[in-house]
Design a protein around this motif. Structure first.
Motif, PDB file in Angstrom:
ATOM      1  N   SER A  50      -1.536  16.386  -8.980  1.00  0.00           N
ATOM      2  CA  SER A  50      -2.208  16.426  -7.673  1.00  0.00           C
ATOM      3  C   SER A  50      -1.426  15.588  -6.668  1.00  0.00           C
ATOM      4  CB  SER A  50      -3.644  15.916  -7.817  1.00  0.00           C
ATOM      5  OG  SER A  50      -3.656  14.716  -8.560  1.00  0.00           O
ATOM      6  N   GLN A  51      -1.641  15.866  -5.366  1.00  0.00           N
ATOM      7  CA  GLN A  51      -0.911  15.158  -4.312  1.00  0.00           C
ATOM      8  C   GLN A  51      -1.384  13.711  -4.196  1.00  0.00           C
ATOM      9  OE1 GLN A  51       1.681  15.915  -2.437  1.00  0.00           O
ATOM     10  NE2 GLN A  51       1.913  17.996  -3.237  1.00  0.00           N
ATOM     11  N   THR A  52      -0.434  12.826  -3.855  1.00  0.00           N
ATOM     12  CA  THR A  52      -0.783  11.407  -3.690  1.00  0.00           C
ATOM     13  C   THR A  52      -0.277  10.896  -2.338  1.00  0.00           C
ATOM     14  OG1 THR A  52       1.295  10.819  -4.760  1.00  0.00           O
ATOM     15  CG2 THR A  52      -0.654  10.866  -6.157  1.00  0.00           C
ATOM     16  N   ASP A  53      -0.829   9.771  -1.900  1.00  0.00           N
ATOM     17  CA  ASP A  53      -0.383   9.122  -0.661  1.00  0.00           C
ATOM     18  C   ASP A  53       0.819   8.239  -1.008  1.00  0.00           C
ATOM     19  OD1 ASP A  53       0.064   7.565   1.548  1.00  0.00           O
ATOM     20  OD2 ASP A  53      -1.987   6.775   1.703  1.00  0.00           O
ATOM     21  N   ALA A  54       2.013   8.815  -0.867  1.00  0.00           N
ATOM     22  CA  ALA A  54       3.233   8.136  -1.312  1.00  0.00           C
ATOM     23  C   ALA A  54       3.512   6.861  -0.527  1.00  0.00           C
ATOM     24  CB  ALA A  54       4.425   9.083  -1.209  1.00  0.00           C
ATOM     25  N   GLU A  55       3.215   6.854   0.783  1.00  0.00           N
ATOM     26  CA  GLU A  55       3.500   5.671   1.600  1.00  0.00           C
ATOM     27  C   GLU A  55       2.590   4.498   1.187  1.00  0.00           C
ATOM     28  OE1 GLU A  55       3.822   4.251   6.248  1.00  0.00           O
ATOM     29  OE2 GLU A  55       3.391   6.365   5.838  1.00  0.00           O
ATOM     30  N   GLY A  56       1.300   4.811   0.973  1.00  0.00           N
ATOM     31  CA  GLY A  56       0.354   3.791   0.515  1.00  0.00           C
ATOM     32  C   GLY A  56       0.775   3.225  -0.833  1.00  0.00           C
ATOM     33  N   MET A  57       1.246   4.141  -1.712  1.00  0.00           N
ATOM     34  CA  MET A  57       1.732   3.717  -3.029  1.00  0.00           C
ATOM     35  C   MET A  57       2.893   2.732  -2.902  1.00  0.00           C
ATOM     36  SD  MET A  57       1.876   7.187  -5.310  1.00  0.00           S
ATOM     37  CE  MET A  57       2.757   6.470  -6.703  1.00  0.00           C
ATOM     38  N   MET A  58       3.774   3.011  -1.940  1.00  0.00           N
ATOM     39  CA  MET A  58       4.966   2.181  -1.757  1.00  0.00           C
ATOM     40  C   MET A  58       4.580   0.740  -1.377  1.00  0.00           C
ATOM     41  SD  MET A  58       8.197   2.773   0.818  1.00  0.00           S
ATOM     42  CE  MET A  58       7.297   2.280   2.301  1.00  0.00           C
ATOM     43  N   TYR A  59       3.652   0.604  -0.425  1.00  0.00           N
ATOM     44  CA  TYR A  59       3.237  -0.735   0.010  1.00  0.00           C
ATOM     45  C   TYR A  59       2.551  -1.500  -1.127  1.00  0.00           C
ATOM     46  CZ  TYR A  59       4.332   0.856   4.725  1.00  0.00           C
ATOM     47  OH  TYR A  59       4.987   1.335   5.827  1.00  0.00           O
ATOM     48  N   GLY A  61       9.361   5.796  -7.402  1.00  0.00           N
ATOM     49  CA  GLY A  61       8.684   7.091  -7.361  1.00  0.00           C
ATOM     50  C   GLY A  61       8.066   7.378  -6.008  1.00  0.00           C
ATOM     51  N   SER A  62       7.432   6.370  -5.405  1.00  0.00           N
ATOM     52  CA  SER A  62       6.770   6.581  -4.114  1.00  0.00           C
ATOM     53  C   SER A  62       7.793   6.860  -3.012  1.00  0.00           C
ATOM     54  CB  SER A  62       5.910   5.376  -3.744  1.00  0.00           C
ATOM     55  OG  SER A  62       6.706   4.219  -3.597  1.00  0.00           O
ATOM     56  N   ILE A  63       8.962   6.203  -3.114  1.00  0.00           N
ATOM     57  CA  ILE A  63      10.022   6.457  -2.121  1.00  0.00           C
ATOM     58  C   ILE A  63      10.543   7.885  -2.282  1.00  0.00           C
ATOM     59  CG2 ILE A  63      12.379   5.820  -1.415  1.00  0.00           C
ATOM     60  CD1 ILE A  63      11.563   2.870  -2.188  1.00  0.00           C
ATOM     61  N   LEU A  64      10.776   8.305  -3.538  1.00  0.00           N
ATOM     62  CA  LEU A  64      11.241   9.683  -3.792  1.00  0.00           C
ATOM     63  C   LEU A  64      10.244  10.719  -3.273  1.00  0.00           C
ATOM     64  CD1 LEU A  64      12.711   9.433  -7.420  1.00  0.00           C
ATOM     65  CD2 LEU A  64      13.982  10.009  -5.354  1.00  0.00           C
ATOM     66  N   MET A  65       8.932  10.441  -3.516  1.00  0.00           N
ATOM     67  CA  MET A  65       7.901  11.409  -3.107  1.00  0.00           C
ATOM     68  C   MET A  65       7.766  11.529  -1.596  1.00  0.00           C
ATOM     69  SD  MET A  65       4.802  11.354  -5.869  1.00  0.00           S
ATOM     70  CE  MET A  65       4.577   9.610  -6.073  1.00  0.00           C
ATOM     71  N   GLN A  66       8.251  10.508  -0.873  1.00  0.00           N
ATOM     72  CA  GLN A  66       8.214  10.598   0.594  1.00  0.00           C
ATOM     73  C   GLN A  66       9.294  11.538   1.125  1.00  0.00           C
ATOM     74  OE1 GLN A  66       7.350   6.844   2.899  1.00  0.00           O
ATOM     75  NE2 GLN A  66       7.313   5.984   0.842  1.00  0.00           N
ATOM     76  N   PHE A  67      10.342  11.723   0.337  1.00  0.00           N
ATOM     77  CA  PHE A  67      11.449  12.575   0.787  1.00  0.00           C
ATOM     78  C   PHE A  67      11.459  13.954   0.124  1.00  0.00           C
ATOM     79  CE2 PHE A  67      12.947   8.228   1.626  1.00  0.00           C
ATOM     80  CZ  PHE A  67      13.302   8.355   2.970  1.00  0.00           C
ATOM     81  N   PHE A  68      10.884  14.039  -1.080  1.00  0.00           N
ATOM     82  CA  PHE A  68      10.886  15.314  -1.808  1.00  0.00           C
ATOM     83  C   PHE A  68       9.470  15.671  -2.249  1.00  0.00           C
ATOM     84  CE2 PHE A  68      14.816  12.957  -2.731  1.00  0.00           C
ATOM     85  CZ  PHE A  68      15.763  13.836  -2.217  1.00  0.00           C
ATOM     86  N   ASP A  69       9.199  16.970  -2.327  1.00  0.00           N
ATOM     87  CA  ASP A  69       7.870  17.415  -2.769  1.00  0.00           C
ATOM     88  C   ASP A  69       7.838  17.427  -4.302  1.00  0.00           C
ATOM     89  OD1 ASP A  69       5.304  18.381  -2.804  1.00  0.00           O
ATOM     90  OD2 ASP A  69       5.935  20.485  -2.674  1.00  0.00           O
ATOM     91  N   LEU A  70       7.645  16.244  -4.881  1.00  0.00           N
ATOM     92  CA  LEU A  70       7.673  16.108  -6.345  1.00  0.00           C
ATOM     93  C   LEU A  70       6.442  15.348  -6.839  1.00  0.00           C
ATOM     94  CD1 LEU A  70      11.427  15.101  -6.846  1.00  0.00           C
ATOM     95  CD2 LEU A  70      10.379  17.220  -7.648  1.00  0.00           C
ATOM     96  N   PRO A  71       5.238  15.958  -6.719  1.00  0.00           N
ATOM     97  CA  PRO A  71       4.033  15.236  -7.152  1.00  0.00           C
ATOM     98  C   PRO A  71       4.021  14.898  -8.648  1.00  0.00           C
ATOM     99  CG  PRO A  71       3.520  17.532  -6.684  1.00  0.00           C
ATOM    100  CD  PRO A  71       4.919  17.306  -6.207  1.00  0.00           C
TER     101      PRO A  71
END
Length: 293
Positions: A113-122, A166-176
């Motif tokens: 499922s989709q996640t909030d990658a930016e929130g994950m990063m912080y 992972g969170s940085i990668l998910m911000q640039f690529f669609d890899l849930p």
């Protein structure tokens, strides 16, 4: 002198575990909220792991405190073994936590499922800082308990580094799939390390010979002495992974007077001074005496 050093060491260990406990508990609560907010399984699984760690740290702190108590009518060696009990409970909690993570993460690999990658990063940056601080506080620890706890916190730091990447990668690529994939890898890594630690704790619990002590070397050193005919009933075990105990029967080449026996004991203790043994009980036998042990 030795007792005072021991007392200071235990006090230090206890203080370290206490700080790590409060850090971990506070951060676990932040993590649960953050994991739900970002819809990240990796963060929620790490929250479960951290919750287990907090409970473990609490137990470690309690057992470390208890292990400082002296001898009693019930425990003639004192409470040293209790810190080992803490290490065992910690390991069991982490095993259960890791299995639960895997049960949830593996199905997500096939339907992420989709996640909030930016929130994950912080949250991950905060995770690395908080757990990193706890590791620095504990990494000089010598007790088995402190080592297990340090391992918990170190794996948390590595887990957060993985979540950060992972969170940085998910911000640039669609890899849930990265989220459940990382949570699976974290759980497997944790399991592997816990099982290794559990083996060490079980060796102590089952009174195996401590790895740093060689029975063969002890026998050879003593049997090389002219006063010694034979060594038997030689037993070595560890109370808590640090405090090693030796009991030994020594057959002497003649019947020595008590004063001479005292000198021999002192000589033998000196020979064994560097053998990583904290407590030695020796029984002397005359050349004709039959061992009753």
């Amino acid at each position: 002198m030795g007792h005072n050093h021991d007392h200071t060491h235990h006090h230090h260990a206890e203080g370290n575990i206490k700080v790590a406990f409060y850090l971990n508990l506070a951060f676990t609560l932040v993590e649960i909220v953050g994991g739900l907010y970002t819809n990240s399984l990796a963060i929620l699984s790490d929250a479960l792991h951290d919750l287990g760690d907090s409970l473990s740290l609490g137990l470690s702190w309690y057992f470390q405190k208890l292990s400082r108590k002296g001898r009693t009518d019930t425990f003639s060696y004192g409470y040293k073994r209790f810190s080992l009990l803490g290490a065992l409970i910690n390991a069991i909690i982490l095993i259960v936590g890791s299995v639960l993570i895997l049960i949830h993460a593996i199905p997500e690999l096939f339907d992420p499922s989709q996640t909030d990658a930016e929130g994950m990063m912080y949250l991950a940056i905060l995770g690395v800082l908080v757990n990193g601080a706890a590791v620095l506080k504990l990494r000089k620890g010598k007790s088995l308990n402190e080592k297990v706890v340090t391992l918990h916190l170190l794996e948390d730091v590595l887990g957060w580094v993985a979540v950060l990447v992972g969170s940085i990668l998910m911000q640039f690529f669609d890899l849930p799939i990265i989220d459940p994939l990382f949570s699976t890898l974290i759980a497997v890594w944790v399991l592997w390390n816990v099982l290794k630690n559990l083996r060490k704790s079980m060796l102590v619990l089952l009174q195996g010979i401590p790895r740093e002590v060689s029975i063969r070397e002890i026998r050879e050193k003593l049997e090389a002495l002219p006063e010694v005919l034979d060594i038997h009933d030689c037993h070595i075990w560890s109370m808590d992974g640090e405090y090693n105990v030796l009991t030994i029967h020594i057959k002497l080449n003649k019947n020595y007077q008590l004063a001479e026996q005292a000198e021999l004991k002192s000589k033998f203790r000196h020979i064994l001074a560097h053998a990583s043994i904290s407590h030695i009980t020796m029984e002397f036998e005359g050349p004709e005496e039959q061992c009753g042990g």
